[in-house]
Design a protein around this motif. Sequence first.
Motif, PDB file in Angstrom:
ATOM      1  N   SER A   1      -3.455   9.327   0.614  1.00  0.00           N
ATOM      2  CA  SER A   1      -3.386   7.865   0.765  1.00  0.00           C
ATOM      3  C   SER A   1      -3.994   7.371   2.072  1.00  0.00           C
ATOM      4  O   SER A   1      -3.925   6.178   2.360  1.00  0.00           O
ATOM      5  CB  SER A   1      -1.928   7.407   0.663  1.00  0.00           C
TER       6      SER A   1
ATOM      7  N   LYS B   1       0.849  -1.191   0.000  1.00  0.00           N
ATOM      8  CA  LYS B   1       0.000   0.000   0.000  1.00  0.00           C
ATOM      9  C   LYS B   1       0.885   1.241   0.000  1.00  0.00           C
ATOM     10  O   LYS B   1       1.887   1.309   0.708  1.00  0.00           O
ATOM     11  CB  LYS B   1      -0.905   0.007   1.234  1.00  0.00           C
TER      12      LYS B   1
ATOM     13  N   SER C   1       0.393   4.068   1.237  1.00  0.00           N
ATOM     14  CA  SER C   1       0.438   4.761   2.532  1.00  0.00           C
ATOM     15  C   SER C   1       1.543   4.214   3.426  1.00  0.00           C
ATOM     16  O   SER C   1       2.072   4.920   4.273  1.00  0.00           O
ATOM     17  CB  SER C   1      -0.910   4.667   3.241  1.00  0.00           C
ATOM     18  N   ARG C   2       1.940   2.951   3.231  1.00  0.00           N
ATOM     19  CA  ARG C   2       3.022   2.371   4.036  1.00  0.00           C
ATOM     20  C   ARG C   2       4.380   2.945   3.661  1.00  0.00           C
ATOM     21  O   ARG C   2       5.350   2.765   4.381  1.00  0.00           O
ATOM     22  CB  ARG C   2       3.031   0.855   3.895  1.00  0.00           C
TER      23      ARG C   2
END
Length: 171
Positions: A94, A5, A7-8
């Motif tokens: 995100s 992802k 966002s990670r």
Amino acid sequence: MSKVKISRIIIPSTILYAVFIFHLSLTSNIGNVKHFLDTTLGHATKEILINSHLSFVLNFLEYSLNFVERQSIDPGHFGIYFGLGILLYLAFLSSGNYVMVKYSAAFAIFTGTVYGILNEVFQMFIPYRVASVADALSNLLGLVLAQICIVTFILLWKEIQKRRNREEEIN
């Protein structure tokens, strides 16, 4: 291989960048960083532009830097918070939260401004550092310009995609 992802990657990158800004704002001697940017990176960039026959870009950058400094805007603060503004926008985008996604630019400006003001307040307690309203305004301008650039880029990208889709439908 599983898909990571975004966002990670974005959120830890944003946090690390914010820690870096905090470190710079609390360091009483940042002359070495400025020296590196001016001499090492600055000379290399200047040489690349001149050798690439892009001296007009160099002239524009020098004029812009002089103009910004005459307006009491710190180009260092402006540039650093421009980068923070981009990362904050991507972090909110995100996040998966509908409101944060929809208003990513506003959240980025608000969060970055609060962070910049807190950094200025902390500087009041550091020897040889001074909190200044001009620096806080430079931070804000960097954040706002970052949002303008991102939103403009997204709008242009969407327009390009629409035109490609129309061309594919016609063919």
